[in-house]
Scaffold this motif. Structure first.
Motif, PDB file in Angstrom:
ATOM      1  N   SER A  53      64.444  48.960  53.986  1.00  0.00           N
ATOM      2  CA  SER A  53      64.040  49.640  55.217  1.00  0.00           C
ATOM      3  C   SER A  53      63.738  48.669  56.364  1.00  0.00           C
ATOM      4  O   SER A  53      63.589  49.096  57.500  1.00  0.00           O
ATOM      5  CB  SER A  53      62.816  50.522  54.951  1.00  0.00           C
ATOM      6  N   ASN A  54      63.653  47.382  56.079  1.00  0.00           N
ATOM      7  CA  ASN A  54      63.392  46.393  57.136  1.00  0.00           C
ATOM      8  C   ASN A  54      64.652  46.011  57.907  1.00  0.00           C
ATOM      9  O   ASN A  54      64.558  45.284  58.903  1.00  0.00           O
ATOM     10  CB  ASN A  54      62.806  45.120  56.533  1.00  0.00           C
ATOM     11  N   TYR A  55      65.816  46.477  57.467  1.00  0.00           N
ATOM     12  CA  TYR A  55      67.068  45.976  57.999  1.00  0.00           C
ATOM     13  C   TYR A  55      67.975  47.086  58.516  1.00  0.00           C
ATOM     14  O   TYR A  55      68.205  48.091  57.844  1.00  0.00           O
ATOM     15  CB  TYR A  55      67.799  45.172  56.927  1.00  0.00           C
ATOM     16  N   SER A  87      69.145  52.125  62.502  1.00  0.00           N
ATOM     17  CA  SER A  87      67.987  51.243  62.433  1.00  0.00           C
ATOM     18  C   SER A  87      67.356  51.295  61.046  1.00  0.00           C
ATOM     19  O   SER A  87      67.700  52.139  60.215  1.00  0.00           O
ATOM     20  CB  SER A  87      66.966  51.652  63.489  1.00  0.00           C
ATOM     21  N   GLY A  88      66.400  50.394  60.832  1.00  0.00           N
ATOM     22  CA  GLY A  88      65.811  50.238  59.507  1.00  0.00           C
ATOM     23  C   GLY A  88      65.229  51.511  58.922  1.00  0.00           C
ATOM     24  O   GLY A  88      65.378  51.789  57.729  1.00  0.00           O
ATOM     25  N   ARG A  89      64.543  52.265  59.755  1.00  0.00           N
ATOM     26  CA  ARG A  89      63.922  53.499  59.260  1.00  0.00           C
ATOM     27  C   ARG A  89      64.749  54.741  59.587  1.00  0.00           C
ATOM     28  O   ARG A  89      64.298  55.862  59.349  1.00  0.00           O
ATOM     29  CB  ARG A  89      62.514  53.629  59.815  1.00  0.00           C
ATOM     30  N   SER A  92      65.430  45.021  61.835  1.00  0.00           N
ATOM     31  CA  SER A  92      65.511  46.481  61.782  1.00  0.00           C
ATOM     32  C   SER A  92      66.174  47.084  63.013  1.00  0.00           C
ATOM     33  O   SER A  92      66.439  48.293  63.050  1.00  0.00           O
ATOM     34  CB  SER A  92      64.107  47.064  61.628  1.00  0.00           C
TER      35      SER A  92
END
Length: 124
Positions: free
Chosen positions: A30-32, A52-54, A102
């Motif tokens: 989720s950070n990437y 995006s990450g999220r 992210s």
């Protein structure tokens, strides 16, 4: 070492659908941000979509906007590309890519890791 493994490519008739998947070996997926690109024979690699990450931000290339949808399941470390209303011009090798941040990017230089690619062929 990050490994990206794509699946879901194949042969489909024009107007049909395919869903590509890409599994990322990162534990903190989720950070990437993640992206999809494609490359047809004799052409440069083309931006398709990014997320995006999220998963709150997405962007699409003009040629696929309204037909393709990118999504991700962070619990499964997987990003998807749902491709609908496929046309022969969508025929290409599709690559999954991962960034080191992210925040999304629409350029190939913005990505640090690449999958091996999966072939998508759309017949007329």
């Amino acid at each position: 070492q990050v490994q990206l493994v794509e699946s879901g490519g194949g042969l489909v008739q024009a107007g049909g659908s395919l869903r590509l998947s890409c599994v990322d070996s990162k534990r903190t997926f989720s950070n990437y941000a993640m992206g999809w690109f494609r490359q047809a024979p004799g052409k440069e690699r083309e931006f398709v979509a990014t997320i995006s990450g999220r998963g709150r931000t997405t962007y699409y290339g003009d040629s696929v906007k309204g037909r393709f949808t990118i999504s991700r399941d962070n619990a499964k470390n997987t990003v998807y590309l749902q491709m609908d209303s496929l046309i022969p011009e969508d025929t290409a090798v599709y690559y999954c890519a991962a960034r080191g941040t992210s925040i999304t990017s629409t350029t190939t230089r913005g990505y640090d890791y690449w999958g091996q690619g999966t072939q998508v062929t759309v017949s007329s």
